[in-house]
Design a protein around this motif. Sequence first.
Motif, PDB file in Angstrom:
ATOM      1  N   PHE A   1       0.848  -1.050  -0.111  1.00  0.00           N
ATOM      2  CA  PHE A   1       0.042   0.304   0.077  1.00  0.00           C
ATOM      3  C   PHE A   1       0.595   1.182  -0.153  1.00  0.00           C
ATOM      4  O   PHE A   1       2.262   1.403   0.581  1.00  0.00           O
ATOM      5  N   ASP A   2       0.523   2.566  -0.580  1.00  0.00           N
ATOM      6  CA  ASP A   2       1.032   3.592  -0.732  1.00  0.00           C
ATOM      7  C   ASP A   2       1.629   3.983   0.655  1.00  0.00           C
ATOM      8  O   ASP A   2       3.066   4.274   0.779  1.00  0.00           O
ATOM      9  N   LEU A   3       0.482   4.043   1.516  1.00  0.00           N
ATOM     10  CA  LEU A   3       0.692   4.282   3.429  1.00  0.00           C
ATOM     11  C   LEU A   3       0.071   3.466   3.969  1.00  0.00           C
ATOM     12  O   LEU A   3      -1.591   3.394   3.878  1.00  0.00           O
ATOM     13  N   VAL A   4       1.056   3.137   4.829  1.00  0.00           N
ATOM     14  CA  VAL A   4       0.429   2.410   6.175  1.00  0.00           C
ATOM     15  C   VAL A   4       0.714   2.810   7.474  1.00  0.00           C
ATOM     16  O   VAL A   4       1.416   4.054   7.493  1.00  0.00           O
ATOM     17  N   THR A   5      -0.156   2.738   8.168  1.00  0.00           N
ATOM     18  CA  THR A   5      -0.828   3.416   9.584  1.00  0.00           C
ATOM     19  C   THR A   5      -0.850   2.556  10.765  1.00  0.00           C
ATOM     20  O   THR A   5      -1.844   2.027  10.272  1.00  0.00           O
ATOM     21  N   SER A   6      -0.484   2.996  12.005  1.00  0.00           N
ATOM     22  CA  SER A   6      -1.213   2.012  12.490  1.00  0.00           C
ATOM     23  C   SER A   6      -0.593   3.284  14.250  1.00  0.00           C
ATOM     24  O   SER A   6       0.052   3.471  14.749  1.00  0.00           O
ATOM     25  N   ALA A   7      -2.455   3.392  14.944  1.00  0.00           N
ATOM     26  CA  ALA A   7      -2.327   4.433  15.791  1.00  0.00           C
ATOM     27  C   ALA A   7      -2.706   4.143  16.700  1.00  0.00           C
ATOM     28  O   ALA A   7      -3.346   3.392  17.015  1.00  0.00           O
ATOM     29  N   PHE A   8      -1.952   4.320  17.997  1.00  0.00           N
ATOM     30  CA  PHE A   8      -1.945   4.016  19.509  1.00  0.00           C
ATOM     31  C   PHE A   8      -2.226   2.005  19.398  1.00  0.00           C
ATOM     32  O   PHE A   8      -3.781   1.869  20.340  1.00  0.00           O
ATOM     33  N   THR A   9      -1.518   0.797  19.126  1.00  0.00           N
ATOM     34  CA  THR A   9      -1.662   0.205  18.455  1.00  0.00           C
ATOM     35  C   THR A   9      -0.908  -1.238  18.910  1.00  0.00           C
ATOM     36  O   THR A   9      -1.210  -1.902  19.223  1.00  0.00           O
ATOM     37  N   LEU A  10       0.115  -0.778  19.115  1.00  0.00           N
ATOM     38  CA  LEU A  10       1.965  -1.303  18.591  1.00  0.00           C
ATOM     39  C   LEU A  10       1.347  -1.427  20.685  1.00  0.00           C
ATOM     40  O   LEU A  10       2.142  -2.477  20.783  1.00  0.00           O
ATOM     41  N   SER A  11       0.797  -0.727  21.452  1.00  0.00           N
ATOM     42  CA  SER A  11       1.110  -0.219  22.699  1.00  0.00           C
ATOM     43  C   SER A  11      -0.121  -1.586  23.403  1.00  0.00           C
ATOM     44  O   SER A  11       0.087  -1.562  24.404  1.00  0.00           O
ATOM     45  N   GLU A  12      -0.830  -2.044  22.585  1.00  0.00           N
ATOM     46  CA  GLU A  12      -1.852  -3.338  22.545  1.00  0.00           C
ATOM     47  C   GLU A  12      -1.186  -4.622  22.444  1.00  0.00           C
ATOM     48  O   GLU A  12      -1.892  -5.458  22.468  1.00  0.00           O
ATOM     49  N   ILE A  13       0.351  -4.522  21.841  1.00  0.00           N
ATOM     50  CA  ILE A  13       0.559  -6.128  21.500  1.00  0.00           C
ATOM     51  C   ILE A  13       1.178  -6.732  22.649  1.00  0.00           C
ATOM     52  O   ILE A  13       2.679  -5.364  23.426  1.00  0.00           O
ATOM     53  N   SER A  14       1.104  -7.448  23.379  1.00  0.00           N
ATOM     54  CA  SER A  14       1.973  -7.526  24.699  1.00  0.00           C
ATOM     55  C   SER A  14       3.390  -8.215  25.230  1.00  0.00           C
ATOM     56  O   SER A  14       3.869  -7.224  25.675  1.00  0.00           O
ATOM     57  N   SER A  15       3.918  -8.328  24.088  1.00  0.00           N
ATOM     58  CA  SER A  15       5.124  -8.908  23.518  1.00  0.00           C
ATOM     59  C   SER A  15       6.484  -7.629  22.776  1.00  0.00           C
ATOM     60  O   SER A  15       5.953  -7.569  21.737  1.00  0.00           O
ATOM     61  N   ILE A  16       7.610  -7.885  23.045  1.00  0.00           N
ATOM     62  CA  ILE A  16       7.855  -7.170  22.026  1.00  0.00           C
ATOM     63  C   ILE A  16       8.317  -7.567  21.124  1.00  0.00           C
ATOM     64  O   ILE A  16       8.634  -7.869  20.261  1.00  0.00           O
TER      65      ILE A  16
ATOM     66  N   LEU B   1       3.913   5.657  12.246  1.00  0.00           N
ATOM     67  CA  LEU B   1       3.295   4.655  13.415  1.00  0.00           C
ATOM     68  C   LEU B   1       3.501   5.932  14.397  1.00  0.00           C
ATOM     69  O   LEU B   1       3.816   7.039  14.826  1.00  0.00           O
ATOM     70  N   VAL B   2       1.650   5.888  15.319  1.00  0.00           N
ATOM     71  CA  VAL B   2       1.301   7.015  16.546  1.00  0.00           C
ATOM     72  C   VAL B   2       1.717   6.578  17.588  1.00  0.00           C
ATOM     73  O   VAL B   2       0.622   6.207  17.780  1.00  0.00           O
ATOM     74  N   GLU B   3       1.881   6.800  19.138  1.00  0.00           N
ATOM     75  CA  GLU B   3       1.510   6.088  19.792  1.00  0.00           C
ATOM     76  C   GLU B   3       1.337   7.542  21.011  1.00  0.00           C
ATOM     77  O   GLU B   3       1.612   8.870  20.837  1.00  0.00           O
ATOM     78  N   ASN B   4       0.704   7.156  22.520  1.00  0.00           N
ATOM     79  CA  ASN B   4       0.344   8.457  22.855  1.00  0.00           C
ATOM     80  C   ASN B   4       2.254   8.607  23.451  1.00  0.00           C
ATOM     81  O   ASN B   4       3.121   9.094  23.844  1.00  0.00           O
ATOM     82  N   GLY B   5       2.420  10.209  24.128  1.00  0.00           N
ATOM     83  CA  GLY B   5       2.907  10.940  24.589  1.00  0.00           C
ATOM     84  C   GLY B   5       3.912  10.923  25.524  1.00  0.00           C
ATOM     85  O   GLY B   5       4.665  11.797  26.209  1.00  0.00           O
ATOM     86  N   THR B   6       3.406   9.899  25.893  1.00  0.00           N
ATOM     87  CA  THR B   6       4.548   9.171  27.421  1.00  0.00           C
ATOM     88  C   THR B   6       5.813   8.898  26.995  1.00  0.00           C
ATOM     89  O   THR B   6       6.468   8.956  25.929  1.00  0.00           O
ATOM     90  N   LYS B   7       5.985   8.632  28.250  1.00  0.00           N
ATOM     91  CA  LYS B   7       7.929   7.284  28.003  1.00  0.00           C
ATOM     92  C   LYS B   7       6.867   6.211  26.991  1.00  0.00           C
ATOM     93  O   LYS B   7       8.224   5.709  26.411  1.00  0.00           O
ATOM     94  N   GLU B   8       6.666   5.535  28.039  1.00  0.00           N
ATOM     95  CA  GLU B   8       6.012   4.350  26.922  1.00  0.00           C
ATOM     96  C   GLU B   8       6.024   4.043  25.577  1.00  0.00           C
ATOM     97  O   GLU B   8       6.579   3.453  24.992  1.00  0.00           O
ATOM     98  N   GLY B   9       5.085   5.318  25.374  1.00  0.00           N
ATOM     99  CA  GLY B   9       4.568   5.385  23.918  1.00  0.00           C
ATOM    100  C   GLY B   9       5.470   5.476  22.891  1.00  0.00           C
ATOM    101  O   GLY B   9       5.994   5.197  21.732  1.00  0.00           O
TER     102      GLY B   9
END
Length: 461
Positions: A251-266, A286-294
């Motif tokens: 796909f020309d553009l692939v996105t994932s917003a606030f989703t990687l943090s919902e995956i349990s293991s590295i 890729l987009v996540e919360n603006g926290t240390k974890e994100g």
Amino acid sequence: MGTRRYVSRVFCQQNITAAANPQTNLDFLEGQPHKRHPGISHLKTLRLPEEMQTAARSIIDRAQVTQLPDRTLKLTNFLWSRKRAVEDFTLRQKALSLEKKLWKKAVEKGDNMDNHVVLEGVQREVFSELRRTIYHWTPLKYNEELGVVYMASRMAGGYAAVRRALNEIKKRDPTFAPHSLLDFGSGLGTVAWASHFYWADTLKEIVCVDSSGPMNILAERLLKGDEEHAPSHIKHVYFRQFLPVSPKVQFDLVTSAFTLSEISSIKEREEAVFTLWRKTSSYLLLVENGTKEGHQILMEARDTLLQKKEERVYDSRPASVFAPCSHEKTCPKLALMPALPCNFRQKYMPLNGHNSQIEKFSYLILTRAPPPEAKSNMSVEWSRLIASPQPRTRHVHCRLCCPDGQLKHVVVTPRKHGRDLYRCARSSEWGDQLPLIPDEEDNDMIQPDVEDNDMIQNDSE
């Protein structure tokens, strides 16, 4: 004669300034006014599209969720404080360390007890301590009711973050006209709405993938204005619960917003990132919360794609960082003590329409092609503002992440850096770029010290 001397003196001063700062003498403005210079990517207060707002209010009213205000606040706080699950290896190491410590204490007491009894007591204490101190990660399973709560609490902020991140691509690569988009963890479809805002004329296929069937249904209701038989506001949107199987489909553009943090293991996150990259032909966002974890989750993904190799490569074009980093070195914010998140802000109007709020988010854009400015003007490199510029009389304090991978505090003045750069600095905001590579011998530039870290921390909170 006096006028000639004055003109000559000014001309000489300009030449000296240009010689000392060759980059500021370049036409980095590209014909744009200072308030809209090429490095600006911030947006004014964002609102959800009118059709989306109307449909969302209708869905929420029909759902009649009990205690909705309290539940929206609770969910928001839960998502913001969410951490990564503790890895099995880390958990085992901590358990062994605790067991050795407690066993040593039991031996020092000198109680004449059976070793088996002592061991059982130690193990009970270890389990108790682990339950008390280890973060208990649990997966979120969205049914229709929780999906409505999410809609009321997070949809507007999520849309604002994605719009702001996509604007970076739109602004810096205006020739990019995607025909296809894949959104992994699509939720309520905010990415589809945000991408439609920028590329409505070219997008012919939007594939939304979310494992939650109820969330897919809610997203489709939003697109149809909460009318079952109404036409979709955005055409060619397809909902799936699983990613397309073939690794050759891109796909020309692939996105994932606030989703990687919902995956349990590295390991699972790494596999997901590789899968998304295989399906990317141009840009991966890729987009996540603006926290240390994100932020750290995004840095994991960055390292995965820049430093690790897949077992089988289908597209040999390497990954390069498009935004927000101005380099591909280790994030310098991770080296600060304490480490700080690299995050950004976007003002938006919540769904209830009362008082604007600020969405704090972290994002990462990778591309298979060199950034467009690297092709068009190899002499100009851009630094990223990692905190709000502080204008003062005839100078501006700027805290930058620079192309050399260092955090710098630069005091921009018209005399030292030129009138154009000075006016651009005054017109810029947190997250924008400035065409500035500080000189290591510049007295106006310092490495971040305690005072700088405090200021960056205050901006990050």
